[in-house]
Design a protein around this motif. Structure first.
Motif, PDB file in Angstrom:
ATOM      1  N   SER A 201      93.439  66.392  67.573  1.00 15.63           N
ATOM      2  CA  SER A 201      92.599  65.321  66.967  1.00 15.63           C
ATOM      3  C   SER A 201      92.326  63.985  67.790  1.00 15.63           C
ATOM      4  CB  SER A 201      93.058  65.015  65.529  1.00 15.63           C
ATOM      5  OG  SER A 201      93.239  66.091  64.703  1.00 15.63           O
TER       6      SER A 201
ATOM      7  N   SER B  38      89.587  62.394  70.227  1.00 16.11           N
ATOM      8  CA  SER B  38      88.102  62.078  70.645  1.00 16.11           C
ATOM      9  C   SER B  38      88.161  61.463  72.261  1.00 16.11           C
ATOM     10  CB  SER B  38      87.120  61.420  69.644  1.00 16.11           C
ATOM     11  OG  SER B  38      87.164  61.974  68.281  1.00 16.11           O
TER      12      SER B  38
ATOM     13  N   GLU C  32      82.833  62.225  71.542  1.00 12.13           N
ATOM     14  CA  GLU C  32      82.677  63.240  71.453  1.00 12.13           C
ATOM     15  C   GLU C  32      83.313  63.821  70.071  1.00 12.13           C
ATOM     16  OE1 GLU C  32      81.104  65.726  73.477  1.00 12.13           O
ATOM     17  OE2 GLU C  32      81.034  64.791  75.197  1.00 12.13           O
ATOM     18  N   SER C  33      82.917  64.947  69.443  1.00  9.42           N
ATOM     19  CA  SER C  33      83.721  65.432  68.342  1.00  9.42           C
ATOM     20  C   SER C  33      85.135  65.686  68.599  1.00  9.42           C
ATOM     21  CB  SER C  33      83.050  66.703  67.705  1.00  9.42           C
ATOM     22  OG  SER C  33      81.680  66.412  67.379  1.00  9.42           O
TER      23      SER C  33
ATOM     24  N   SER D  91      87.440  70.806  73.742  1.00 14.38           N
ATOM     25  CA  SER D  91      86.679  70.559  72.451  1.00 14.38           C
ATOM     26  C   SER D  91      87.258  71.702  71.325  1.00 14.38           C
ATOM     27  CB  SER D  91      85.062  70.923  72.155  1.00 14.38           C
ATOM     28  OG  SER D  91      84.540  71.024  71.197  1.00 14.38           O
TER      29      SER D  91
ATOM     30  N   LEU E 296      85.684  72.568  68.645  1.00 15.00           N
ATOM     31  CA  LEU E 296      84.287  73.259  68.149  1.00 15.00           C
ATOM     32  C   LEU E 296      83.958  74.112  69.350  1.00 15.00           C
ATOM     33  CD1 LEU E 296      82.898  70.324  65.937  1.00 15.00           C
ATOM     34  CD2 LEU E 296      84.397  72.105  65.125  1.00 15.00           C
TER      35      LEU E 296
ATOM     36  N   SER F 184      73.755  58.974  71.203  1.00 13.78           N
ATOM     37  CA  SER F 184      74.698  60.396  71.484  1.00 13.78           C
ATOM     38  C   SER F 184      73.650  61.582  71.520  1.00 13.78           C
ATOM     39  CB  SER F 184      75.717  60.384  70.268  1.00 13.78           C
ATOM     40  OG  SER F 184      75.010  60.526  69.018  1.00 13.78           O
TER      41      SER F 184
END
Length: 234
Positions: free
Chosen positions: A35, A37, A46-47, A62, A64, A114
């Motif tokens: 967790s 970023s 970023e996510s 990442s 995702l 973004s």
């Protein structure tokens, strides 16, 4: 070694996976922080993904998108610090500065969009922020970064003369001097060094030793003269 920030997509395992490390050359995983970023330059974060700190590099992957990840070697990290000042950045983070191949590269223009369609040029990224969802982990991450950075000291570039020369070279130089006899150590572990073919310093050291020897001879002669004066009959 690649300089600066670079893409990292080498993963192993299922799901988000883990980074593939250079274990053959001794790279080891030191810390994993989920967790986190990452914000590159002036871009929006970023996510969340997972941060991996190894003995060689910092890797962010990442959660995702398996094709998205970044890495930077510790030798390219010129600075890392804990930032909690909301005036400096909106979220508590680890702030880092990254060396690039071109030190004169201009910083990216500020752009908070973004959804910027321009292709991200990682070679121009000189700042990176690591933003954990749990801000209490900042001190731990900082300490781990410090410890791993110490494992990667800057390589020392030798310039000019390597002022080290051996006893054998001193002996060769001594033979060229005025017939002065030398008693040099024959122990190879007790070397004064190697001059890479430059004998100026070797000759200077020899001259110093010659002068020392002459001083010793003069002292002995003076002591002998004083002794002779004291032994003269009355």
């Amino acid at each position: 070694m690649a300089v600066g920030l670079r893409q990292f997509t080498a993963r192993t395992g299922n799901g988000a996976g883990e980074p593939v490390l250079d274990t053959d050359n001794g790279e080891e995983l030191v810390n994993v922080q989920p967790s986190v970023s990452v914000a590159l330059g002036n871009r929006a974060p970023e996510s969340p993904g997972t941060l991996y700190i190894t003995t060689r590099q910092v890797v962010w992957l990442s959660d995702l998108d398996r094709t998205k990840g970044y890495a930077v070697d510790f030798l390219s990290l010129s600075l890392h610090a804990v930032s909690r000042d909301p005036e400096a950045y909106s979220s508590p983070c680890i702030y880092t500065q990254i060396e690039t191949e071109d030190d004169e590269v201009e910083d990216e223009p500020e752009d908070s969009d973004s959804e910027c369609s321009e292709v991200l040029d990682l070679s121009k990224i000189r700042e990176m922020r690591l933003i954990p969802s749990d801000a209490s982990q900042l001190d731990t991450l900082f300490q781990v970064l410090c410890e791993c950075a110490e494992l990667n000291p800057e390589p020392v570039e030798e310039e000019g003369h390597n002022w080290i020369f051996s006893a054998d070279q001193l002996e060769d130089g001594a033979e060229e001097s005025d017939g002065v006899e030398w008693n040099l150590s024959q122990n190879p572990a007790n070397t004064i060094g190697h001059s890479n073919g430059h004998h100026d310093l070797s000759r200077n050291v020899l001259e110093l030793q010659i002068n020392d020897q002459r001083f010793e001879d003069a002292d002995e002669m003076e002591e002998g003269t004083d002794s002779g004066h004291q032994q003269q009959p009355r």
